[in-house]
Design an enzyme around this catalytic site. Structure first.
Site, mmCIF file in Angstrom:
data_model
loop_
_atom_site.group_PDB
_atom_site.id
_atom_site.type_symbol
_atom_site.label_atom_id
_atom_site.label_comp_id
_atom_site.label_asym_id
_atom_site.label_seq_id
_atom_site.Cartn_x
_atom_site.Cartn_y
_atom_site.Cartn_z
ATOM 1 N N TYR A 2 3.628 6.836 9.830
ATOM 2 C CA TYR A 2 2.583 5.847 9.613
ATOM 3 C C TYR A 2 3.401 4.703 9.080
ATOM 4 C CZ TYR A 2 -1.594 3.135 8.290
ATOM 5 O OH TYR A 2 -2.408 2.325 8.286
ATOM 6 N N LYS A 32 -0.050 0.746 15.179
ATOM 7 C CA LYS A 32 1.319 0.327 15.574
ATOM 8 C C LYS A 32 1.599 -0.587 16.514
ATOM 9 C CE LYS A 32 2.860 3.571 13.296
ATOM 10 N NZ LYS A 32 3.096 2.781 12.215
ATOM 11 N N HIS A 79 0.732 -1.094 -0.152
ATOM 12 C CA HIS A 79 -0.039 0.117 0.028
ATOM 13 C C HIS A 79 0.902 1.134 0.207
ATOM 14 C CE1 HIS A 79 -4.154 -1.444 1.264
ATOM 15 N NE2 HIS A 79 -3.635 -2.454 0.488
ATOM 16 N N TYR A 88 -9.454 5.449 6.667
ATOM 17 C CA TYR A 88 -9.774 6.146 8.038
ATOM 18 C C TYR A 88 -10.909 7.134 7.814
ATOM 19 C CZ TYR A 88 -5.503 3.772 9.593
ATOM 20 O OH TYR A 88 -4.799 2.578 9.877
ATOM 21 N N PRO A 129 -5.617 1.049 18.205
ATOM 22 C CA PRO A 129 -5.076 0.570 17.182
ATOM 23 C C PRO A 129 -5.229 1.534 15.878
ATOM 24 C CG PRO A 129 -7.375 -0.475 17.719
ATOM 25 C CD PRO A 129 -6.777 0.569 18.911
HETATM 26 P P1 RFL Z 1 0.182 -11.032 21.841
HETATM 27 O O1 RFL Z 1 -0.037 -11.185 20.542
HETATM 28 O O2 RFL Z 1 -0.736 -10.736 22.904
HETATM 29 O O3 RFL Z 1 0.855 -12.572 22.328
HETATM 30 C C1 RFL Z 1 1.202 -12.933 23.721
HETATM 31 C C2 RFL Z 1 1.081 -14.413 23.860
HETATM 32 O O4 RFL Z 1 1.416 -14.550 25.191
HETATM 33 C C3 RFL Z 1 0.414 -15.619 25.746
HETATM 34 N N1 RFL Z 1 0.544 -15.649 27.352
HETATM 35 C C4 RFL Z 1 1.203 -16.481 27.975
HETATM 36 N N2 RFL Z 1 2.096 -17.441 27.301
HETATM 37 C C5 RFL Z 1 2.812 -18.130 28.533
HETATM 38 N N3 RFL Z 1 2.338 -17.859 29.772
HETATM 39 C C6 RFL Z 1 1.363 -16.944 30.197
HETATM 40 N N4 RFL Z 1 1.383 -16.368 31.588
HETATM 41 C C7 RFL Z 1 0.867 -15.987 29.278
HETATM 42 N N5 RFL Z 1 0.017 -14.810 29.111
HETATM 43 C C8 RFL Z 1 -0.180 -14.717 27.894
HETATM 44 C C9 RFL Z 1 -0.764 -15.408 24.793
HETATM 45 O O5 RFL Z 1 -1.802 -16.623 25.116
HETATM 46 C C10 RFL Z 1 -0.260 -14.845 23.595
HETATM 47 O O6 RFL Z 1 -0.293 -15.758 22.705
HETATM 48 O O7 RFL Z 1 1.485 -10.070 22.278
HETATM 49 P P2 RFL Z 1 2.727 -9.665 21.384
HETATM 50 O O8 RFL Z 1 3.347 -10.952 20.669
HETATM 51 O O9 RFL Z 1 3.469 -8.712 21.909
HETATM 52 O O10 RFL Z 1 1.940 -9.105 20.131
HETATM 53 C C11 RFL Z 1 1.408 -7.907 19.859
HETATM 54 C C12 RFL Z 1 0.380 -7.679 18.908
HETATM 55 O O11 RFL Z 1 -0.486 -8.918 18.978
HETATM 56 C C13 RFL Z 1 -0.579 -6.408 19.051
HETATM 57 O O12 RFL Z 1 0.340 -5.482 19.494
HETATM 58 C C14 RFL Z 1 -1.043 -6.109 17.890
HETATM 59 O O13 RFL Z 1 -2.161 -7.115 17.246
HETATM 60 C C15 RFL Z 1 -1.977 -4.878 17.842
HETATM 61 N N6 RFL Z 1 -2.719 -4.463 16.669
HETATM 62 C C16 RFL Z 1 -2.331 -4.042 15.757
HETATM 63 N N7 RFL Z 1 -0.942 -3.777 15.502
HETATM 64 C C17 RFL Z 1 -0.436 -3.452 14.128
HETATM 65 O O14 RFL Z 1 0.863 -3.160 14.327
HETATM 66 N N8 RFL Z 1 -1.234 -3.136 13.253
HETATM 67 C C18 RFL Z 1 -2.556 -3.399 13.139
HETATM 68 O O15 RFL Z 1 -3.075 -3.048 12.345
HETATM 69 C C19 RFL Z 1 -3.299 -3.806 14.401
HETATM 70 N N9 RFL Z 1 -4.411 -3.787 14.491
HETATM 71 C C20 RFL Z 1 -4.118 -4.656 16.662
HETATM 72 C C21 RFL Z 1 -4.974 -4.462 15.690
HETATM 73 C C22 RFL Z 1 -4.910 -5.140 17.795
HETATM 74 C C23 RFL Z 1 -6.232 -5.161 17.992
HETATM 75 N N10 RFL Z 1 -6.848 -5.766 19.285
HETATM 76 C C24 RFL Z 1 -7.697 -6.867 19.220
HETATM 77 C C25 RFL Z 1 -6.209 -5.297 20.366
HETATM 78 C C26 RFL Z 1 -6.369 -4.591 15.733
HETATM 79 C C27 RFL Z 1 -6.969 -4.901 16.708
HETATM 80 C C28 RFL Z 1 -8.561 -5.131 16.818
HETATM 81 C C1 PHB Z 2 -6.572 -3.993 10.571
HETATM 82 O O1 PHB Z 2 -6.626 -4.261 9.256
HETATM 83 O O2 PHB Z 2 -7.019 -4.590 11.320
HETATM 84 C C2 PHB Z 2 -6.336 -2.504 10.918
HETATM 85 C C3 PHB Z 2 -5.758 -1.669 10.107
HETATM 86 C C4 PHB Z 2 -5.220 -0.663 10.458
HETATM 87 C C5 PHB Z 2 -5.258 -0.119 11.627
HETATM 88 C C6 PHB Z 2 -5.941 -0.936 12.779
HETATM 89 C C7 PHB Z 2 -6.348 -2.224 12.278
HETATM 90 O O3 PHB Z 2 -5.058 1.103 11.902
#
Ligand code: RFL
Ligand code: PHB
Length: 389
Positions: free
Chosen positions: A384, A296, A72, A200, A292
Protein backbone atom coordinates in the site's frame (compact mmCIF):
# COMPACT_ATOMS: atom_id res chain seq x y z
CA UNK A 1 9.44 22.96 -34.21
CA UNK A 2 12.23 20.88 -32.69
CA UNK A 3 12.63 19.53 -29.17
CA UNK A 4 14.54 16.80 -27.38
CA UNK A 5 11.53 14.93 -25.97
CA UNK A 6 7.99 15.18 -27.38
CA UNK A 7 5.59 14.32 -24.56
CA UNK A 8 2.13 13.19 -25.69
CA UNK A 9 -0.39 13.87 -22.90
CA UNK A 10 -0.56 16.66 -20.32
CA UNK A 11 -1.82 14.54 -17.42
CA UNK A 12 0.26 13.92 -14.31
CA UNK A 13 2.73 11.51 -16.04
CA UNK A 14 3.55 13.84 -18.91
CA UNK A 15 3.79 16.97 -16.77
CA UNK A 16 5.93 15.34 -14.08
CA UNK A 17 8.31 13.91 -16.67
CA UNK A 18 8.53 17.30 -18.39
CA UNK A 19 9.34 19.08 -15.14
CA UNK A 20 12.01 16.57 -14.08
CA UNK A 21 13.64 16.84 -17.52
CA UNK A 22 13.48 20.63 -17.38
CA UNK A 23 15.45 20.58 -14.10
CA UNK A 24 18.16 18.62 -15.95
CA UNK A 25 18.25 21.11 -18.82
CA UNK A 26 16.47 18.71 -21.21
CA UNK A 27 13.74 20.40 -23.23
CA UNK A 28 10.34 19.00 -24.10
CA UNK A 29 7.07 19.95 -25.78
CA UNK A 30 3.86 18.66 -24.14
CA UNK A 31 0.94 17.93 -26.46
CA UNK A 32 -2.50 17.74 -24.78
CA UNK A 33 -5.79 16.86 -26.44
CA UNK A 34 -8.00 18.79 -24.01
CA UNK A 35 -7.90 22.24 -22.39
CA UNK A 36 -6.10 22.88 -19.09
CA UNK A 37 -9.47 23.43 -17.35
CA UNK A 38 -10.77 20.12 -18.63
CA UNK A 39 -7.73 18.23 -17.33
CA UNK A 40 -8.06 19.98 -13.95
CA UNK A 41 -11.77 19.20 -13.79
CA UNK A 42 -11.22 15.44 -13.66
CA UNK A 43 -11.58 14.07 -10.14
CA UNK A 44 -9.25 11.12 -9.79
CA UNK A 45 -6.58 9.86 -7.44
CA UNK A 46 -6.19 10.94 -3.84
CA UNK A 47 -3.44 8.86 -2.25
CA UNK A 48 0.27 9.41 -2.97
CA UNK A 49 3.09 7.03 -2.15
CA UNK A 50 6.25 8.60 -0.71
CA UNK A 51 8.06 7.62 -3.95
CA UNK A 52 5.80 10.01 -5.88
CA UNK A 53 6.26 12.68 -3.19
CA UNK A 54 10.05 12.38 -3.61
CA UNK A 55 9.71 12.78 -7.37
CA UNK A 56 7.63 15.93 -6.82
CA UNK A 57 10.44 17.18 -4.53
CA UNK A 58 13.06 16.46 -7.20
CA UNK A 59 10.88 18.30 -9.69
CA UNK A 60 10.80 21.31 -7.30
CA UNK A 61 7.00 21.27 -6.99
CA UNK A 62 6.33 19.77 -3.57
CA UNK A 63 5.86 22.89 -1.40
CA UNK A 64 2.06 23.00 -1.53
CA UNK A 65 1.84 19.23 -1.28
CA UNK A 66 3.82 19.35 1.98
CA UNK A 67 1.81 22.30 3.30
CA UNK A 68 -1.67 21.02 2.43
CA UNK A 69 -1.37 17.23 2.05
CA UNK A 70 -2.45 14.97 4.90
CA UNK A 71 -0.07 12.37 6.27
CA UNK A 72 -1.87 9.06 6.81
CA UNK A 73 -0.08 6.54 8.99
CA UNK A 74 -2.54 3.74 8.33
CA UNK A 75 -5.93 2.74 6.99
CA UNK A 76 -9.09 1.10 8.28
CA UNK A 77 -10.67 -2.02 6.84
CA UNK A 78 -14.27 -2.89 7.70
CA UNK A 79 -15.92 -6.25 7.28
CA UNK A 80 -19.14 -7.76 8.64
CA UNK A 81 -19.70 -4.86 11.04
CA UNK A 82 -16.16 -5.16 12.43
CA UNK A 83 -13.37 -2.64 11.71
CA UNK A 84 -9.63 -2.97 12.15
CA UNK A 85 -6.64 -0.73 11.60
CA UNK A 86 -3.48 -1.40 9.60
CA UNK A 87 -0.63 0.76 10.90
CA UNK A 88 1.60 1.55 7.89
CA UNK A 89 4.08 3.54 9.95
CA UNK A 90 4.61 0.76 12.53
CA UNK A 91 4.82 -1.96 9.87
CA UNK A 92 6.92 -0.21 7.20
CA UNK A 93 8.20 3.05 8.68
CA UNK A 94 6.36 4.94 5.93
CA UNK A 95 3.04 6.81 5.60
CA UNK A 96 1.04 7.76 2.51
CA UNK A 97 0.00 11.33 1.68
CA UNK A 98 -3.56 12.31 0.86
CA UNK A 99 -3.39 15.05 -1.79
CA UNK A 100 -5.69 15.17 -4.80
CA UNK A 101 -4.44 14.40 -8.31
CA UNK A 102 -6.19 17.62 -9.35
CA UNK A 103 -3.99 19.67 -7.02
CA UNK A 104 -0.83 17.82 -8.01
CA UNK A 105 -1.61 18.42 -11.69
CA UNK A 106 -2.30 22.10 -10.99
CA UNK A 107 1.11 22.44 -9.26
CA UNK A 108 2.80 20.85 -12.28
CA UNK A 109 0.97 23.14 -14.74
CA UNK A 110 1.99 26.18 -12.67
CA UNK A 111 5.62 25.05 -12.64
CA UNK A 112 5.64 24.44 -16.39
CA UNK A 113 4.19 27.86 -17.01
CA UNK A 114 6.78 29.46 -14.67
CA UNK A 115 9.54 27.61 -16.57
CA UNK A 116 8.19 28.97 -19.86
CA UNK A 117 8.09 25.41 -21.24
CA UNK A 118 5.62 24.86 -24.11
CA UNK A 119 2.29 23.00 -23.96
CA UNK A 120 0.10 22.66 -27.04
CA UNK A 121 -3.50 22.34 -25.79
CA UNK A 122 -6.48 21.15 -27.85
CA UNK A 123 -4.19 19.14 -30.12
CA UNK A 124 -6.06 17.06 -32.70
CA UNK A 125 -5.02 14.32 -35.14
CA UNK A 126 -1.88 13.54 -33.16
CA UNK A 127 0.27 11.02 -35.06
CA UNK A 128 3.68 9.65 -34.03
CA UNK A 129 5.94 8.93 -37.04
CA UNK A 130 9.11 6.85 -37.42
CA UNK A 131 9.28 5.92 -33.74
CA UNK A 132 11.46 2.93 -34.66
CA UNK A 133 14.02 5.16 -36.39
CA UNK A 134 16.69 7.54 -35.07
CA UNK A 135 14.56 10.55 -36.10
CA UNK A 136 10.96 10.35 -34.88
CA UNK A 137 8.50 13.19 -35.37
CA UNK A 138 4.96 14.01 -34.31
CA UNK A 139 2.31 15.74 -36.39
CA UNK A 140 -0.91 17.31 -35.10
CA UNK A 141 -3.19 20.24 -35.62
CA UNK A 142 -4.20 23.00 -33.24
CA UNK A 143 -7.39 24.88 -34.19
CA UNK A 144 -6.90 23.72 -37.77
CA UNK A 145 -3.24 24.80 -38.03
CA UNK A 146 -0.80 21.95 -38.77
CA UNK A 147 2.19 21.46 -36.43
CA UNK A 148 5.23 19.20 -36.83
CA UNK A 149 7.53 18.39 -33.89
CA UNK A 150 10.91 16.81 -34.66
CA UNK A 151 12.45 15.15 -31.63
CA UNK A 152 14.95 12.63 -30.28
CA UNK A 153 12.40 10.67 -28.22
CA UNK A 154 8.62 10.42 -27.78
CA UNK A 155 7.11 9.85 -24.32
CA UNK A 156 3.62 8.33 -24.67
CA UNK A 157 1.87 9.71 -21.56
CA UNK A 158 -1.59 9.99 -23.15
CA UNK A 159 -3.60 7.70 -20.90
CA UNK A 160 -5.64 4.62 -21.72
CA UNK A 161 -7.48 6.21 -24.67
CA UNK A 162 -4.41 7.86 -26.24
CA UNK A 163 -2.67 7.19 -29.55
CA UNK A 164 0.80 6.19 -28.32
CA UNK A 165 0.09 2.58 -27.40
CA UNK A 166 -1.65 1.98 -30.75
CA UNK A 167 1.47 3.25 -32.54
CA UNK A 168 3.30 0.07 -31.50
CA UNK A 169 2.57 -2.54 -34.20
CA UNK A 170 0.36 -5.45 -33.22
CA UNK A 171 3.14 -7.83 -34.23
CA UNK A 172 5.22 -6.41 -31.36
CA UNK A 173 2.55 -5.54 -28.79
CA UNK A 174 0.97 -8.00 -26.38
CA UNK A 175 -1.97 -6.97 -24.17
CA UNK A 176 -3.27 -8.56 -20.98
CA UNK A 177 -6.68 -7.55 -19.66
CA UNK A 178 -9.22 -8.36 -17.00
CA UNK A 179 -12.51 -6.52 -16.65
CA UNK A 180 -14.59 -6.63 -13.48
CA UNK A 181 -18.36 -7.09 -13.43
CA UNK A 182 -19.02 -3.84 -11.52
CA UNK A 183 -18.01 -0.17 -11.33
CA UNK A 184 -17.42 2.48 -8.68
CA UNK A 185 -19.90 5.30 -8.21
CA UNK A 186 -17.94 8.22 -6.74
CA UNK A 187 -19.27 11.32 -5.00
CA UNK A 188 -17.38 14.45 -3.99
CA UNK A 189 -19.05 16.54 -1.30
CA UNK A 190 -18.17 19.63 0.71
CA UNK A 191 -18.51 17.88 4.03
CA UNK A 192 -15.96 16.91 6.70
CA UNK A 193 -14.56 13.38 6.16
CA UNK A 194 -16.21 10.71 8.31
CA UNK A 195 -12.86 9.55 9.71
CA UNK A 196 -9.27 10.76 9.97
CA UNK A 197 -8.19 7.77 7.86
CA UNK A 198 -9.60 6.01 4.79
CA UNK A 199 -12.14 3.25 5.41
CA UNK A 200 -12.23 0.36 2.91
CA UNK A 201 -15.48 -1.54 3.63
CA UNK A 202 -16.71 -4.92 2.47
CA UNK A 203 -20.38 -5.61 3.12
CA UNK A 204 -23.03 -8.05 1.86
CA UNK A 205 -24.40 -5.13 -0.20
CA UNK A 206 -21.01 -4.56 -1.88
CA UNK A 207 -17.85 -2.53 -1.44
CA UNK A 208 -17.65 1.07 -0.14
CA UNK A 209 -14.74 3.47 0.38
CA UNK A 210 -14.63 6.60 2.55
CA UNK A 211 -11.84 8.91 1.38
CA UNK A 212 -11.15 12.63 1.47
CA UNK A 213 -9.40 15.57 -0.14
CA UNK A 214 -9.23 18.04 2.78
CA UNK A 215 -10.93 18.98 6.07
CA UNK A 216 -14.11 19.98 4.31
CA UNK A 217 -14.02 17.90 1.14
CA UNK A 218 -14.90 14.21 1.22
CA UNK A 219 -14.70 11.57 -1.48
CA UNK A 220 -16.89 8.47 -1.19
CA UNK A 221 -17.32 5.48 -3.48
CA UNK A 222 -19.72 2.54 -3.63
CA UNK A 223 -19.56 -0.52 -5.84
CA UNK A 224 -22.37 -0.29 -8.42
CA UNK A 225 -23.69 -2.17 -11.44
CA UNK A 226 -21.96 -1.45 -14.76
CA UNK A 227 -25.36 -0.61 -16.22
CA UNK A 228 -25.97 2.17 -13.66
CA UNK A 229 -25.77 5.85 -14.66
CA UNK A 230 -24.76 8.59 -12.21
CA UNK A 231 -28.06 10.38 -12.82
CA UNK A 232 -29.93 7.25 -11.64
CA UNK A 233 -28.49 7.85 -8.19
CA UNK A 234 -30.03 10.74 -6.26
CA UNK A 235 -27.84 12.17 -3.50
CA UNK A 236 -30.22 10.72 -0.89
CA UNK A 237 -30.04 7.24 -2.43
CA UNK A 238 -26.24 7.40 -2.52
CA UNK A 239 -25.90 8.41 1.15
CA UNK A 240 -28.41 5.81 2.24
CA UNK A 241 -26.57 3.06 0.40
CA UNK A 242 -23.17 4.18 1.68
CA UNK A 243 -24.45 4.14 5.28
CA UNK A 244 -25.69 0.58 4.86
CA UNK A 245 -22.24 -0.61 3.74
CA UNK A 246 -19.99 0.97 6.38
CA UNK A 247 -19.81 0.12 10.11
CA UNK A 248 -22.68 1.42 12.21
CA UNK A 249 -20.55 3.87 14.24
CA UNK A 250 -19.16 5.42 11.04
CA UNK A 251 -22.64 5.68 9.49
CA UNK A 252 -23.86 7.52 12.61
CA UNK A 253 -21.03 10.08 12.32
CA UNK A 254 -21.31 10.55 8.54
CA UNK A 255 -22.10 14.14 7.54
CA UNK A 256 -23.98 14.22 4.24
CA UNK A 257 -24.49 17.10 1.81
CA UNK A 258 -25.04 17.83 -1.87
CA UNK A 259 -22.79 15.95 -4.31
CA UNK A 260 -20.63 18.47 -6.19
CA UNK A 261 -19.42 15.71 -8.53
CA UNK A 262 -20.83 12.27 -9.23
CA UNK A 263 -19.37 9.79 -11.70
CA UNK A 264 -19.04 6.09 -12.44
CA UNK A 265 -15.73 4.42 -13.30
CA UNK A 266 -15.54 0.85 -14.61
CA UNK A 267 -12.86 -1.36 -13.06
CA UNK A 268 -10.16 -2.82 -15.26
CA UNK A 269 -6.75 -4.49 -15.01
CA UNK A 270 -4.69 -3.99 -18.18
CA UNK A 271 -1.02 -4.22 -19.16
CA UNK A 272 0.65 -3.79 -22.52
CA UNK A 273 4.11 -5.22 -23.23
CA UNK A 274 6.67 -4.00 -24.14
CA UNK A 275 6.50 -0.43 -22.87
CA UNK A 276 9.10 0.70 -25.43
CA UNK A 277 9.23 0.55 -29.19
CA UNK A 278 12.30 2.17 -30.74
CA UNK A 279 12.33 5.76 -29.49
CA UNK A 280 8.76 5.67 -28.17
CA UNK A 281 8.36 5.02 -24.42
CA UNK A 282 4.93 4.43 -22.83
CA UNK A 283 4.28 5.82 -19.35
CA UNK A 284 1.36 5.54 -16.92
CA UNK A 285 -2.20 4.75 -17.99
CA UNK A 286 -1.07 4.60 -21.64
CA UNK A 287 0.57 1.27 -20.78
CA UNK A 288 -1.41 -0.08 -17.83
CA UNK A 289 -4.58 0.30 -15.80
CA UNK A 290 -5.40 -1.01 -12.33
CA UNK A 291 -8.72 -1.08 -10.51
CA UNK A 292 -8.66 1.83 -8.02
CA UNK A 293 -8.82 -0.39 -4.93
CA UNK A 294 -5.41 0.22 -3.33
CA UNK A 295 -4.76 3.57 -5.06
CA UNK A 296 -2.00 2.33 -7.37
CA UNK A 297 -2.80 4.01 -10.73
CA UNK A 298 -1.13 7.39 -10.35
CA UNK A 299 1.59 5.89 -8.19
CA UNK A 300 2.50 3.30 -10.83
CA UNK A 301 2.54 6.06 -13.46
CA UNK A 302 5.04 7.82 -11.18
CA UNK A 303 7.39 4.85 -11.03
CA UNK A 304 7.40 4.69 -14.86
CA UNK A 305 8.28 8.40 -14.91
CA UNK A 306 11.12 7.69 -12.46
CA UNK A 307 12.65 5.00 -14.72
CA UNK A 308 12.20 7.00 -17.92
CA UNK A 309 13.54 10.20 -16.39
CA UNK A 310 16.69 8.38 -15.24
CA UNK A 311 17.10 6.79 -18.67
CA UNK A 312 16.81 10.12 -20.51
CA UNK A 313 19.05 11.89 -18.00
CA UNK A 314 21.80 9.24 -18.41
CA UNK A 315 21.47 9.46 -22.20
CA UNK A 316 21.90 13.24 -22.38
CA UNK A 317 24.32 13.69 -19.47
CA UNK A 318 26.59 10.66 -19.81
CA UNK A 319 25.85 9.24 -23.25
CA UNK A 320 24.83 6.05 -21.41
CA UNK A 321 21.78 4.19 -22.83
CA UNK A 322 21.73 1.29 -20.40
CA UNK A 323 18.78 2.62 -18.34
CA UNK A 324 16.81 3.49 -21.49
CA UNK A 325 17.43 0.01 -22.85
CA UNK A 326 16.20 -1.53 -19.62
CA UNK A 327 13.22 0.83 -19.23
CA UNK A 328 10.49 -1.57 -20.29
CA UNK A 329 11.83 -4.50 -18.30
CA UNK A 330 12.30 -2.43 -15.11
CA UNK A 331 8.98 -0.62 -15.33
CA UNK A 332 7.03 -3.82 -16.05
CA UNK A 333 8.58 -5.65 -13.10
CA UNK A 334 7.05 -3.10 -10.76
CA UNK A 335 3.83 -2.65 -12.78
CA UNK A 336 2.95 -6.34 -12.50
CA UNK A 337 3.34 -6.21 -8.71
CA UNK A 338 0.97 -3.25 -8.52
CA UNK A 339 -1.42 -5.14 -10.81
CA UNK A 340 -1.29 -8.12 -8.48
CA UNK A 341 -1.94 -6.03 -5.38
CA UNK A 342 -4.85 -4.09 -6.93
CA UNK A 343 -6.42 -7.28 -8.28
CA UNK A 344 -6.03 -9.06 -4.93
CA UNK A 345 -7.38 -6.14 -2.87
CA UNK A 346 -10.32 -5.75 -5.29
CA UNK A 347 -11.12 -9.48 -5.04
CA UNK A 348 -10.93 -9.30 -1.27
CA UNK A 349 -13.52 -6.56 -0.78
CA UNK A 350 -16.09 -6.64 -3.62
CA UNK A 351 -19.17 -8.77 -4.08
CA UNK A 352 -19.06 -10.63 -7.38
CA UNK A 353 -22.06 -12.05 -9.24
CA UNK A 354 -22.17 -15.84 -8.98
CA UNK A 355 -20.08 -15.97 -5.79
CA UNK A 356 -20.74 -19.33 -4.14
CA UNK A 357 -21.11 -19.85 -0.39
CA UNK A 358 -17.61 -21.31 -0.51
CA UNK A 359 -16.22 -18.20 -2.27
CA UNK A 360 -17.77 -16.00 0.44
CA UNK A 361 -16.17 -18.12 3.18
CA UNK A 362 -12.79 -17.78 1.45
CA UNK A 363 -13.18 -13.98 1.34
CA UNK A 364 -14.10 -13.90 5.02
CA UNK A 365 -11.14 -16.12 5.95
CA UNK A 366 -8.75 -13.98 3.91
CA UNK A 367 -9.96 -10.78 5.61
CA UNK A 368 -9.75 -12.24 9.11
CA UNK A 369 -6.24 -13.54 8.30
CA UNK A 370 -5.27 -10.00 7.36
CA UNK A 371 -6.81 -8.69 10.58
CA UNK A 372 -5.05 -11.23 12.83
CA UNK A 373 -1.71 -11.96 11.17
CA UNK A 374 1.13 -9.46 11.42
CA UNK A 375 3.13 -10.91 8.50
CA UNK A 376 0.09 -10.56 6.24
CA UNK A 377 -0.49 -7.02 7.49
CA UNK A 378 3.12 -6.14 6.77
CA UNK A 379 2.87 -7.51 3.22
CA UNK A 380 -0.33 -5.47 2.75
CA UNK A 381 1.25 -2.33 4.21
CA UNK A 382 4.42 -2.64 2.07
CA UNK A 383 2.32 -2.82 -1.05
CA UNK A 384 0.00 0.00 0.00
CA UNK A 385 2.77 2.48 0.88
CA UNK A 386 4.53 1.48 -2.36
CA UNK A 387 7.16 -1.08 -3.31
CA UNK A 388 10.66 0.34 -3.85
CA UNK A 389 11.58 1.75 -7.29
P1 RFL B 1 -4.11 10.54 -17.64
O1 RFL B 1 -4.35 11.21 -16.34
O2 RFL B 1 -5.22 9.82 -18.28
O3 RFL B 1 -3.56 11.67 -18.62
C1 RFL B 1 -3.42 11.43 -20.01
C2 RFL B 1 -3.56 12.75 -20.72
O4 RFL B 1 -3.37 12.54 -22.13
C3 RFL B 1 -4.36 13.27 -22.85
N1 RFL B 1 -4.53 12.63 -24.17
C4 RFL B 1 -3.93 13.07 -25.29
N2 RFL B 1 -3.14 14.13 -25.50
C5 RFL B 1 -2.70 14.33 -26.77
N3 RFL B 1 -3.05 13.53 -27.81
C6 RFL B 1 -3.84 12.48 -27.65
N4 RFL B 1 -4.18 11.71 -28.67
C7 RFL B 1 -4.33 12.21 -26.34
N5 RFL B 1 -5.14 11.26 -25.80
C8 RFL B 1 -5.24 11.53 -24.50
C9 RFL B 1 -5.59 13.21 -21.96
O5 RFL B 1 -6.49 14.26 -22.24
C10 RFL B 1 -4.95 13.32 -20.57
O6 RFL B 1 -4.87 14.67 -20.14
O7 RFL B 1 -2.87 9.51 -17.56
P2 RFL B 1 -1.56 9.59 -16.68
O8 RFL B 1 -0.90 10.95 -16.80
O9 RFL B 1 -0.78 8.37 -17.02
O10 RFL B 1 -2.05 9.49 -15.15
C11 RFL B 1 -2.65 8.32 -14.66
C12 RFL B 1 -3.65 8.67 -13.56
O11 RFL B 1 -4.52 9.68 -14.02
C13 RFL B 1 -4.46 7.43 -13.10
O12 RFL B 1 -3.62 6.29 -13.03
C14 RFL B 1 -5.12 7.64 -11.72
O13 RFL B 1 -6.04 8.68 -11.74
C15 RFL B 1 -5.82 6.35 -11.25
N6 RFL B 1 -6.52 6.53 -9.98
C16 RFL B 1 -5.83 6.52 -8.78
N7 RFL B 1 -4.49 6.38 -8.77
C17 RFL B 1 -3.80 6.44 -7.59
O14 RFL B 1 -2.56 6.28 -7.60
N8 RFL B 1 -4.44 6.67 -6.38
C18 RFL B 1 -5.78 6.85 -6.31
O15 RFL B 1 -6.29 7.12 -5.21
C19 RFL B 1 -6.54 6.74 -7.54
N9 RFL B 1 -7.87 6.88 -7.52
C20 RFL B 1 -7.90 6.69 -9.96
C21 RFL B 1 -8.56 6.86 -8.70
C22 RFL B 1 -8.65 6.72 -11.14
C23 RFL B 1 -10.02 6.88 -11.08
N10 RFL B 1 -10.72 6.91 -12.32
C24 RFL B 1 -11.67 7.87 -12.65
C25 RFL B 1 -10.31 6.03 -13.39
C26 RFL B 1 -9.92 7.02 -8.63
C27 RFL B 1 -10.67 6.99 -9.82
C28 RFL B 1 -12.16 7.11 -9.68
C1 PHB C 1 -9.68 8.57 -3.70
O1 PHB C 1 -9.59 9.30 -2.69
O2 PHB C 1 -10.15 8.97 -4.76
C2 PHB C 1 -9.23 7.16 -3.60
C3 PHB C 1 -8.57 6.74 -2.45
C4 PHB C 1 -8.16 5.41 -2.34
C5 PHB C 1 -8.41 4.54 -3.37
C6 PHB C 1 -9.05 4.96 -4.53
C7 PHB C 1 -9.47 6.27 -4.64
O3 PHB C 1 -8.02 3.23 -3.24
Amino acid sequence: MRTQVAIIGGGPSGLLLGQLLHRQGIDSVVVERKTRDHVLGRIRAGVLETGLVHLMEQAGVADRLHAEGFVHDGTRIAFAGDMFHVDFRALTGKPVIVYGQTELTRDLYDARRAAGAPILFEAEQVVIHDADSAHPHVTLSVHGAPVRIDCDFVAGCDGFHGVSRETIPLSVRREYEKTYPFGWLGVLSETPPVDDELIYASSPRGFALCSMRNRNLSRYYIQCALSDHPQDWTDAAFWQELKRRIPHEAAERLVTGPAIEKSIAPLRSFVTEPMRWGRLFLCGDAAHIVPPTGAKGLNTAASDVHYLYHGLRDHYRDGDDDALDRYSERALLRVWKAERFSWWFSSLLHRYPYQSEFDLKMQAAEISFLRDNEAQQRAFAENYVGLPY
